[in-house]
Design an enzyme around this catalytic site. Structure first.
Site, PDB file in Angstrom:
ATOM      1  N   GLY A 157       7.572   1.702  -5.409  1.00 52.18           N
ATOM      2  CA  GLY A 157       6.691   0.743  -6.073  1.00 52.18           C
ATOM      3  C   GLY A 157       5.728   1.454  -6.997  1.00 52.18           C
ATOM      4  O   GLY A 157       5.509   2.664  -6.893  1.00 52.18           O
ATOM      5  N   CYS A 158       5.144   0.685  -7.893  1.00 48.22           N
ATOM      6  CA  CYS A 158       4.259   1.295  -8.894  1.00 48.22           C
ATOM      7  C   CYS A 158       2.974   1.816  -8.251  1.00 48.22           C
ATOM      8  O   CYS A 158       2.608   2.984  -8.436  1.00 48.22           O
ATOM      9  CB  CYS A 158       3.969   0.312 -10.019  1.00 48.22           C
ATOM     10  SG  CYS A 158       3.392  -1.308  -9.487  1.00 48.22           S
TER      11      CYS A 158
END
Lengths: 336, 336, 336, 336
Positions: free
Chosen positions: B148-149
């Protein structure tokens, strides 16, 4: 106290109306309506109103609204206002309609808004609510067609000169730039921050529905046909419109069309400020009901720049200015 | 040439994948898919690709995609990827999944993503695609769970110190700020320009689904439980994440946790840049696959600041970095 | 009518003071000063004031200002205010100083502002102008030290709980984000649009001069030492501060520190709004004198989010609120 | 390898040149100069270059630069380039000048840039570096006058039609909007974020120094006098120019001036993209060397919209495109 209803209170114009009306000393908000599933505190929807009003936002029917109000502001989409206005007028409640429904003749309306008009009678009664052009008519009106945002910026910029120039077969080129709130409060990919920020584009060049409104209003005022080329652009700002207007002429002179002419024309107007030097920017009027105008005259071309806040002078502020005139109040109440 | 498919090519991660893959010398785009009514030129959808690719964007079925591709990038929403990945793996096509579907154990997934996981076997086979932590595993993997970012920005900031600090019962406080593209390409009032510009807010404090991902990955790496308080905020910028991380400690010293430790840990890493002095900003990494890290040690607290471009190192760039490793290519191909 | 002077009227705080004071029914602007070469119409400098005031902006000496004024607002840089305040106090003119010169003891001041304090006597007489903490003191004061913008957002967020938590050796972590107007109106490459837009960065972590102000004020209020870690960040917005505050605790409970405690503490305060659910954003308070506060309590950590408009509640609005108290006016005059 | 120097490497055009030249396979950066007190790592000045180049930025003299370089890019202010160019040309080093010093005849230059030109000979030798107009000339040139940003956007939009329209006495109205980087990297209150964001203004209407450049270049191309009204505006975006061009005509038809004419004219051009439908936006070209053009023909008016990235096609990208042509390289190297 004048009892005022905001019908369609959750859009950007509706919110701005609530904000301004709360500052009006002689006005009492009578109802805030919207298509809500059940009544909800307006300040729960929009927390910036907390501590300023405890009113509920409700899905009221026309009867309720009319019985509580002396005036209703219709902050509704085009084609919806005309379903509500006739009832209020019949009940003796004054109407300021912020949609396009009462601004232009039914035949032009049908062509540009894609729907047959269902209330032709009241179009004729409606007064175009630009106080700087129609102040007396507004005072006696029962229904006001509040001008569009782009037309407000363009018509105000042209009133001082269009009469003299129109007869000369002038072509008017209008390059307008608007902030995103002009598109209304809606879920839309093209209006999302990720798409709009650091971008800038032209849209609906010579196809925007505000173009016929400008042409109709200006032609009527000038007493001669005015034709406009109109290219609107979407600015990465929240609020404000700047219109740059070009009138190619062979013999324009600063005496005919310089700042002096504009200042004289608008002498005494509380919300028009003519710049003696330089050109105005959106930041000069954001959050206010002012329209600032600057002019540049060159040998062959007259360039006019006007700026407004699209939600105030271009919508809700002007609507309140119209209400003030209709009820004999100080025209600037709530607006300075 | 490696044949690469982008499944879900119209979202922001999908577009960024196309942009990067077009620059990879050893890769050929095999198909661009999306739920389109009928095939359409990708550059008609996104004119910035005109002159760079003439590919069509099509609504292809799994069979078509698999037969044309050596690797598929799944740029799909959470809970959708797990319906596609098993088929591709079965057909011997490698998978880089940009959704959350293969990042965390099924039980945690079910709790945070609101849906029972339907492909538990492949979760176990999936390698968490953070090259700076798992480079060898990635080289041999068939399926990559692309991080995920937010976790990318946070885990990279903590790897150099978490092992030594975790055993001391450290509490990690993460205050992250993300640009709007992190929310994806969608129609939404809260993501509209008019709502986001000139605003800034905190959302989902200690309720964001990326929090368990960080805790799971860091606990595994540290060999001890790591607990995180995580408050994400929405920035009025299009791209980029800045995470400010606070670790309250009683005996932190620059020798234990200063820039030198970070520089040593990341020595030789092509995409990690440790700032010797000062703290990095989003502008330093926007448009790149870099993660920049700065550190400030005070008497009682270690403050770490990391920045990434959420769509590149936080999504599509890292996905391509993983592909490069999986196929034995230069890890930086297409990314510098 | 109270005669009020704005000394340093051309900066952002100065402009905001003029804007607010023009709305105060019982106040008359007595003079607007700045280092101008010769007198100039204030509305020529800032066209948004056209039609609202015709006052001149002049480079007046202290004697002139004092003879015309009952109160002076010093919107001057740090280290400059202390050269002016003593004269006004001696002449019986009340002073609200918006700089840092009278907020903290001289020894702390010297360390953080790089200059020996030249007016130690008046520091002792000055009342810290946070009405929610010092209302009675403000009423009787001759000189007000108007709080810093960051400290306003942080102290207001902590007052309801700091007394109970401080004794427990609490560590307070403050992650603040401010709009660019907080840096003042100045020519600077790092503050230029091209550098700031689409960027976001942390600066002066644990080195910002507002940190000792917070610690001093909160320690005094709590009756125990309060230590703060403070990391400010520069937001790409014009106005507004959001502070996210983390207090790691082992036994925090919603009863001890939930929204209810905050609402009770601030009951009756006209400018503090405690959010029952959710967390506030900068857009909720931009352009207003409100401070909105939201709280999130988790097992181990108390998270508080507060927002203000840095130029209003964080500077000029609070200054006028203080003036209203000093002169026995309605505390909210000009501010709602 | 071609050895290329960037003289004036710290401004926005200089940085962009470095960025692009680092991607050119056949180019080696020979020196980066600026007025620095002592040599400093370029990536310490601009951390986004860390990991990409270790070069120093130095205050070199002409002799040093010439001895190390085959070509120099002068990214210097107007009136400064003409002090450097003659020396390099004499030493056989090719020059691409990004300032205005070699674009227009000395007499026009003197009038608009407020300084007598000191290198009249080389003005005559200089080739105006717009490849789409002067490709052959550029190939053989020793010195290139790289076009201005506004003129690039306007001349490219007009080349396909100006020859046919100019003879008809056409008046061309150009309404351009530029991002802030066009003003260069400088400390300036009017360019600060607080002033620019949420604002938009027109400046130098019919007084901008790029107007005579457009008129000179277009008149020469059309073989007839072309007169332009030019109103530039400052957009709250970092990069990009959009020009909306209006040509009032009495008999314009889609056959004469529609997208088809533009597509045909620019057939085969690698960096011009003509939109068949709709109008382009700045976001379509930001970060690229493309110029996108859209056309709208109405009864009486031809409207052309063109967009470029002012720092790339409007400055550094075009400069590299010119270098590629001068050295017989692939014209698109480093630029796609």
């Amino acid at each position: 106290m004048i009892r005022a209803a905001v019908v369609g209170s959750t859009g950007y114009s509706g919110q701005e109306l609530v904000d301004i009306l709360l500052k009006c000393p002689d006005v009492e908000l009578s109802c805030l309506t919207a298509r809500v599933a059940e009544p909800v505190k307006y300040s729960d929807l929009y927390p910036r109103f907390a501590g300023r009003t405890d009113m509920m936002c409700e899905n009221l029917d026309k009867e309720d609204i009319a019985s509580r109000s002396d005036i209703v502001f219709l902050a509704l989409p085009h084609t919806v206002s005309m379903r509500f206005a006739p009832y209020f007028l019949e009940k003796g409640v004054k109407v300021v309609d912020l949609s396009a429904d009462y601004r232009i003749p039914a035949e032009i309306y049908g062509k540009w808004y894609g729907k047959e008009h269902s209330d032709r009678d009241n179009i004729k009664k409606a007064v175009y609510g630009l106080p700087e052009m129609n102040r007396d008519g507004i005072r006696g009106a029962d229904i006001i067609a509040n001008p569009g945002c782009y037309p407000t910026s363009v018509v105000l910029a042209l009133l001082p000169v269009i009469g003299r120039l129109a007869g000369k077969g002038a072509r008017v080129i209008v390059d307008s730039k608007s902030g995103t709130s002009g598109a209304g409060r809606k879920a839309s990919v093209p209006l999302s921050f990720t798409e709009v920020d650091e971008d800038f584009k032209c849209y609906k060049a010579n196809e925007h529905q505000h173009m016929p409104e400008m042409e109709y209003v200006l032609s009527g005022y000038a007493g001669d046909e005015v034709r406009i080329d109109f290219a609107p652009h979407l600015l990465p700002v929240k609020r404000g419109i700047l219109s740059t207007i070009y009138i190619p002429l062979d013999d324009v002179s600063p005496e005919d069309a310089g700042p002096g002419c504009f200042a004289e024309h608008y002498s005494g107007e509380p919300f028009i400020r003519v710049r003696e030097n330089g050109l105005p920017g959106i930041g000069d009027v954001a959050g206010t009901n002012f329209c600032d105008i600057g002019v540049k005259v060159t040998e062959r071309t007259l360039i006019i720049v006007s700026v407004i806040d699209n939600l105030i002078k271009g919508a809700s502020g002007q609507a309140v200015q119209n209400m003030n005139l209709m009820f004999g109040l100080d025209e600037t109440a709530g607006l300075l």
